[in-house]
Design an enzyme around this catalytic site. Structure first.
Site: not given
Length: 341
Positions: A14, A40, A132, A237, A244
């Site tokens: 994201v 990271s 979402c 799922r 989606h």
């Protein structure tokens, strides 16, 4: 003078998408900082397709003083630590986690649906991004609600594995490959095999038998759109990487025909109506990937209630369901209140 922007969680799916969309939409930023955990630190991420590289900084040591907005994609636990610190420093947090969504002092925003609610950001200096699956649904519902007042919504979702992050996508890929070569396909991220299967379980179970994902759709739709609307959801799922899908049944207070609904949706902001009653005259998840729109197809009348419609709704969950909505909130906040660039 442009904005100084932070993207926290920049190395996740994201967060990377947020950075891509900021670049694609030419967000008026003088400075973009990519933040992630110490693991990271020092990595580089390209700012869209610009060739400009952003070096990832450690969020633990970063000072938000002087920054205008921070787009958070770091999960609820980390958000609980960092969001108050950023907000107190004058950097407005736009949070993609579920932490603040139902906080009465934090606006929950889908810019096409309830832009006026952005005014509430001043209380905590935080704005919440919805789930979402909720985001795409309310984009489709809002213009229909304005026209005929929605009483009840019954929705079944078909949610891609990217909603569970990189681990979910990796699991679908690895299980699919293992099945083809005859190796075991044991679940790790999901509770059951996801390859060539569907799982009627997203997030944890609640006492009433629903899941937290289903509860989110109910509660968030009420907060964003109208507390009077009755909503029931079944969240599933499915073995799709990105995108989606939702089968939505709607009962209205006033009469509305399928043809009227199509006309309304055709003109609605953020909606793309693709609804030909022929083979292939509808949108599927693979066709929505990389697109900003919420696609609606299969609009038809439900003869089992006095004023009812059924429709099919598809969107790129990493975009409209998360990153795009966050960037649109940043644009709305800038346009209405911060006014730079």
């Amino acid at each position: 003078m442009g904005y100084r922007i932070v993207v926290a969680g920049a190395t996740g799916s994201v967060g990377r998408e947020m950075i891509n969309i900021l670049a694609e939409r030419e967000f008026p930023a003088d400075e973009i900082v990519a933040l992630a955990s110490s693991r990271s630190q020092g990595d580089e991420i390209e700012y869209g397709d610009t060739g400009r590289m952003l070096k990832v900084q450690n969020i633990e040591h970063f000072s938000p003083e002087g920054f205008d907005m921070a787009l958070f994609a770091i999960g609820s636990e980390a958000t609980k630590v960092y969001a108050p610190r950023f907000a107190a420093a004058g950097c407005t947090v736009i949070d993609n986690s579920s932490l603040y969504r139902m906080d009465p002092d934090v606006p929950l925003i889908v810019p096409e649906v309830n832009p006026e609610a952005i005014a509430g950001y001043k209380v905590r200096n935080i704005v919440a991004n919805p789930n979402c699956s909720t985001a795409q649904m309310v984009v489709a519902l809002k213009p229909l609600h304005d026209a005929a007042r929605i009483k009840r919504v019954v929705v079944a979702t078909y949610q891609s594995v990217s909603g569970a992050g990189k681990a979910g996508m990796d699991e679908l890929f690895e299980q699919s490959r293992n099945i083809f070569v005859g190796d075991p396909a044991e679940p790790r991220k999901f509770t059951k095999q996801i390859a060539f299967n569907v799982i009627p379980h997203i997030d944890s179970f609640l006492d009433d038998g629903s899941t937290k994902e289903e509860w989110k759709m109910v509660a968030e739709t009420k907060k964003i759109l109208d507390p009077k609307i009755k909503v029931t959801a079944t969240c599933v799922r499915v073995p799709v990487f990105v995108g989606h899908s939702e089968a939505i049944n709607i009962e209205f207070e006033d009469e509305i025909s399928a043809e009227q609904a199509q006309d309304i949706l055709r003109e609605a902001p953020g909606v793309m109506l693709i609804d030909k009653r022929e083979d292939g005259g509808y949108i599927t998840p693979v066709e929505c990937v990389g697109d900003f729109a919420t696609f609606v197809s299969r609009v038809r009348e439900d003869p089992t209630v006095d004023s009812g419609l059924s429709l099919w709704c598809v969107s790129d969950n990493l975009r409209k369901g998360a990153a795009l909505n966050a960037v649109q909130i940043a644009e709305l906040l800038g346009r209405r209140y911060l006014q730079k660039g």
